[in-house]
Scaffold this active site. Structure first.
Site, PDB file in Angstrom:
ATOM      1  N   ASP A 132      -2.610  12.210  -0.765  1.00 27.69           N
ATOM      2  CA  ASP A 132      -2.060  11.847   0.740  1.00 27.69           C
ATOM      3  C   ASP A 132      -1.895  13.073   1.411  1.00 27.69           C
ATOM      4  OD1 ASP A 132      -2.130   9.124   0.426  1.00 27.69           O
ATOM      5  OD2 ASP A 132      -0.411   8.881  -0.263  1.00 27.69           O
ATOM      6  N   LYS A 164       3.132   2.898  -5.928  1.00 25.41           N
ATOM      7  CA  LYS A 164       3.026   4.215  -6.342  1.00 25.41           C
ATOM      8  C   LYS A 164       4.082   5.078  -6.929  1.00 25.41           C
ATOM      9  CE  LYS A 164       0.735   5.205  -1.792  1.00 25.41           C
ATOM     10  NZ  LYS A 164       0.317   5.932  -0.549  1.00 25.41           N
TER      11      LYS A 164
END
Ligand code: ATR
Length: 280
Positions: free
Chosen positions: A105, A69
């Site tokens: 997220d 990420k």
């Protein structure tokens, strides 16, 4: 069989336990889309090269998970505001040849609470346990939704202070000794640590210290009911498990790649829940 015309992926290392192919596979079938969503294991040393070949390989984009990420954040050409603020990218898409990186997220976290505890954002202070990548996404979402008092508690105080400095006004940093006092008037408790996950049993904090109107949520979803959620439920508090965050974070990516905004339905949730259940 001819190759699907719309292709997306999830990459991580390892990746075989990812639930994302099931989620996107469900939506592809439901909407009758000629598309595919594949899990691809890419080692960290190969990740930059993998991103360079996306377009040539016919991908519209994909998801990025641990440990890529932060690398994805550094390597994309453009970032959306959430990725910029969180400092990590979990969703990639190509737009007119430009590689974009976003972070969904925080959206997944807030949408899960919207689904299961509407009005959650206007009840009072929030306590966030943990100061890693997941915590950054949660704090971003809380700020985005106007929570004015966000208290980050972490075993390593310096990491909580880094997050406080990153997110600024309304965010405070504390060590674990302060937890009891911070919970006494909190309206929301969020666990972003691995405590309570399978193989890491334990209670991230004691929900008995919260007021009766508080909501407790955990981003861990294996097990679905973590020890923290079980203890909160036994106290009569409202609880929201972490599975809905996983399902909701997938929505914007699917829309980017396949052109339809999908729904998080009870049927989808049941499908993934069955997949999470311990196999005999
Ligand atoms: P993620 O990206 O999933 O958030 P991470 O960056 O490794 O993962 O962060 C894990 C978080 O869980 C951290 O806040 C970590 O605390 P430290 O910063 O002190 O390491 C917290 N954590 C993990 N195991 C813990 C434990 N046994 N007790 C307390 N906190 C723990």
């Amino acid at each position: 069989m001819a190759e699907a015309t719309k292709k997306a992926f999830v990459t991580g290392h390892p990746i075989k336990h990812s639930r994302s192919p099931r989620i996107h596979g469900y939506w592809l079938a439901k909407h009758g889309i000629d598309g595919s969503y594949q899990a691809i294991d890419v080692a960290p040393r190969d990740f930059a090269a993998f991103l360079k070949t996306l377009q040539a390989n016919g991908y519209r984009g994909g998801n990025v998970t641990i440990p890529h990420k932060e690398a994805a954040f550094a390597l994309v050409e453009r970032r959306d505001q959430a990725a910029q603020e969180i400092g990590a990218v979990n969703t990639l898409w190509l737009e007119d040849g430009t590689l974009w990186g976003g972070n969904t997220d925080g959206h997944g976290f807030a949408a899960n609470l919207d689904d299961h505890a509407p009005g959650w954002e206007s009840k009072g202070p929030a306590v966030v346990l943990g100061a890693g990548g997941a915590s950054r996404a949660v704090v971003h979402a809380l700020k985005q939704r106007g929570v004015a008092d966000i208290r980050i508690v972490n075993r390593t105080l310096a990491r909580a202070q880094e997050l406080r400095d990153r997110f600024g006004a309304g965010v405070s940093a504390h060590d674990m000794a302060a937890t009891g006092e911070l919970l006494a008037d909190a309206a929301l408790l969020v666990n972003t640590t691995a405590i309570g996950m399978h193989g890491n049993e334990g209670l991230a904090a004691d929900p008995a210290l919260l007021p009766a109107h508080a909501i407790v949520t955990d981003i861990v979803y294996v097990p679905l009911e973590t020890p923290l959620l079980a203890a909160a439920r036994e106290r009569g508090l409202k609880t929201v498990d972490g599975l809905g965050m996983l399902l909701n974070q997938a929505v914007p990516g699917f829309e980017h790649w396949f052109g339809i905004r999908p729904q998080v339905t009870a049927e989808l949730r049941a499908l993934i829940e069955a997949d999470l259940a311990p196999k005999p």
